[in-house]
Enzyme design. Structure first.
Site, mmCIF file in Angstrom:
data_model
loop_
_atom_site.group_PDB
_atom_site.id
_atom_site.type_symbol
_atom_site.label_atom_id
_atom_site.label_comp_id
_atom_site.label_asym_id
_atom_site.label_seq_id
_atom_site.Cartn_x
_atom_site.Cartn_y
_atom_site.Cartn_z
ATOM 1 N N CYS A 318 0.823 -1.212 0.000
ATOM 2 C CA CYS A 318 0.000 0.000 0.000
ATOM 3 C C CYS A 318 0.856 1.260 0.000
ATOM 4 C CB CYS A 318 -0.908 -0.014 1.231
ATOM 5 S SG CYS A 318 -2.035 1.385 1.335
ATOM 6 N N ARG A 417 -13.156 1.025 -5.222
ATOM 7 C CA ARG A 417 -12.812 0.919 -3.802
ATOM 8 C C ARG A 417 -12.212 2.208 -3.261
ATOM 9 N NH1 ARG A 417 -8.391 -0.948 -0.436
ATOM 10 N NH2 ARG A 417 -9.092 -2.418 1.156
#
Length: 498
Positions: A318, A417
């Site tokens: 991430c 998302r």
């Protein structure tokens, strides 16, 4: 003006556990890793209790049916990802629910008129020495007999004769009906001295095979996570866009738990989706997240979340913090949210488990997350390394690696998302890369569990609640962190005894 939250945003690397007194009854065999998955009233039991505190991330590169089966057999739970058509996700749920430990779907099948030469080819292709002979050569065809490698010899028998000449016909073959339990099947294998017991339905169609050789394999998994029908449990990720269509299909397929998957769960959209899910399907556990502080925990708990995932920007894949400046050190987030959960329990009489999702680079980080208050952890990179994960296994000059990509990467095509606006990712919040290959999940997870149990013993705890109640933590300086590691040249070849 902006509010400055007190305290430093800290990671797991900045903490160590202090040893507590280890009692005489504190041993690996005494450690109990069971933990609640979903909300429950204080004094009652959680509707689903994990046998080990591990769940796999809601990611394309992680949670396949094969991984879900392997993890559930070890007491954990997978959440199969939702970034695909509803019917594909539902199909994967069914694959896990239809798996029966010890009941094997035959992958070595021939027709009675096929030649032994063809049978030899099939056996070499599958690596198995027992073939089912069905009327159409399929795994679900009408069973006519079995033929094993010991029934013929490629150098002594004519390989152009049909399989029917060497098979044991169904009339002479011990077999069982589809209502057979695994315990009953194993009893028959041993009492009747059988190597294989076919299971057929009322019409004589093959349903599965039970092998004597699988008996010890099933004994290897005493803590399997199963439902009331003894089927492995499996979870499913859902989003806040098509949940009204997706949730009914996933529950029809047999999903045991759901989890709303979002990079930022502190939103009205997730609260509305949770409210809808709990109104229409109150009996199904539904988790929420991700969040990093007490306010967000209370928001989702009040909306009905049965468990809450903690962590923004801490995952190895991430880059949300780099791109948006949003997130919090995982250790600080867990400590804050765990305190909020305990306050919520005192105020409402309900316990809402929390999950540490991200920031878990080393096995000891998992022990720290549990000691700080996490009821269980969710991991992506960790599970992506194993054979059962869907990423391709690739050779490099330094050994094998597995593909691993984030849901915020362009490869994932999961732009909804991240709510960046438009019809795609304007910028990436995850990367596409590789992780070192780690072999079979069962072996790797066994090592991690052994480390966690050893840590708990040093902390004088034999259960996770006891660990959380008695753990003592100390902050680590940079020099102290360096002291964690070996400071000698490490031997890279095995020693030879003299």
């Amino acid at each position: 003006m902006a509010q400055i939250v007190a305290g430093v945003s800290r990671t797991f690397n900045e903490y160590l556990l202090l040893p507590n007194r280890t009692g005489v009854g504190c041993s690996p065999e005494a450690v109990d890793l069971r933990t609640p998955l979903v909300r429950y009233r204080v004094g009652a039991a959680s509707a689903i209790e994990l046998g080990s505190p591990f769940t796999s991330a809601i990611m394309q590169a992680v949670s396949s049916p094969d991984l879900a089966i392997a993890l559930a057999r070890n007491g954990g739970l997978s959440f199969l990802h939702h970034n695909r058509p509803i019917d594909e996700q539902a199909s994967d749920i069914r694959k896990v629910k239809n798996f029966k430990a010890g009941f094997v779907t035959s992958d070595t099948n021939v027709r009675p008129q096929d030649t032994l030469r063809h049978l030899v080819w099939v056996m070499r292709h599958t690596g198995h020495g027992t073939a089912a002979v069905t009327h159409d050569g399929s795994a679900g065809g009408r069973l006519l007999g079995l033929v094993a490698s010991r029934d013929f010899h490629p150098d002594r028998h004519d390989l152009d004769v049909p399989v029917v000449d060497r098979m044991t016909a169904i009339a002479d073959l011990p077999h069982a009906g589809s209502d057979l339990t695994l315990s009953e099947a194993n009893s028959r294998l041993w009492e009747e001295r059988l190597d294989c017991l076919p299971v057929v339905d009322a019409d004589g169609h093959l349903r599965s095979l039970v092998f004597r050789s699988d008996y010890e394999d099933n004994k290897r998994y005493p803590n399997q996570l199963v439902d009331t029908d003894k089927r492995l449990r499996v979870g499913a990720g859902v989003n806040t866009h098509d949940y009204e269509q997706r949730i009914p299909a996933l529950l029809d397929a047999g999903a045991d738990a759901l989890c709303f998957d979002s990079s930022d769960g502190y939103s009205d959209w997730q609260a509305q989706a949770l409210t809808w899910a709990k109104k229409h399907y109150p009996e199904i556990p539904v988790g929420g997240g991700n969040i990093v502080d007490a306010d967000a925990f209370n928001f989702l708990a009040e909306a009905g979340a049965d468990f809450i995932k903690v962590g923004v920007g801490g995952g190895s894949i991430c880059i949300t913090r780099d791109q948006k400046g949003i997130g919090r050190g995982q250790a600080s987030a867990i400590l804050d949210v765990a305190a909020a959960r305990d306050t919520f329990r005192e105020r409402t009489g309900e316990y809402v488990p929390i999950c540490s999702d991200g920031g878990l680079v080393h096995d000891y980080h998992t022990a720290l997350a549990l000691a700080m208050g996490s009821d269980f952890v969710m991991m992506g990179r960790y599970f992506a390394r194993f054979d059962q994960a869907p990423g391709a296994k690739l050779p490099t000059k330094d050994g094998f690696v597995k593909e691993y990509w984030g849901e915020g990467s362009n490869r994932a095509s999961n732009w909804k998302r991240y709510e960046q606006g438009g019809q795609g990712l304007i910028f990436e919040e995850g990367v596409d890369g590789y992780v070192p290959y780690a072999g079979d999940l069962n072996d790797g997870l066994a090592v991690t569990i052994a480390k966690i149990k050893a840590t708990m013993i040093s902390c004088g705890a034999t259960s996770l609640p006891e660990l959380q109640a008695t753990a003592r933590l100390t902050l680590v300086s940079e020099q102290s962190f360096q002291e964690n590691h070996a400071s000698v040249a490490v031997r890279d070849t095995p020693t030879t005894a003299i």
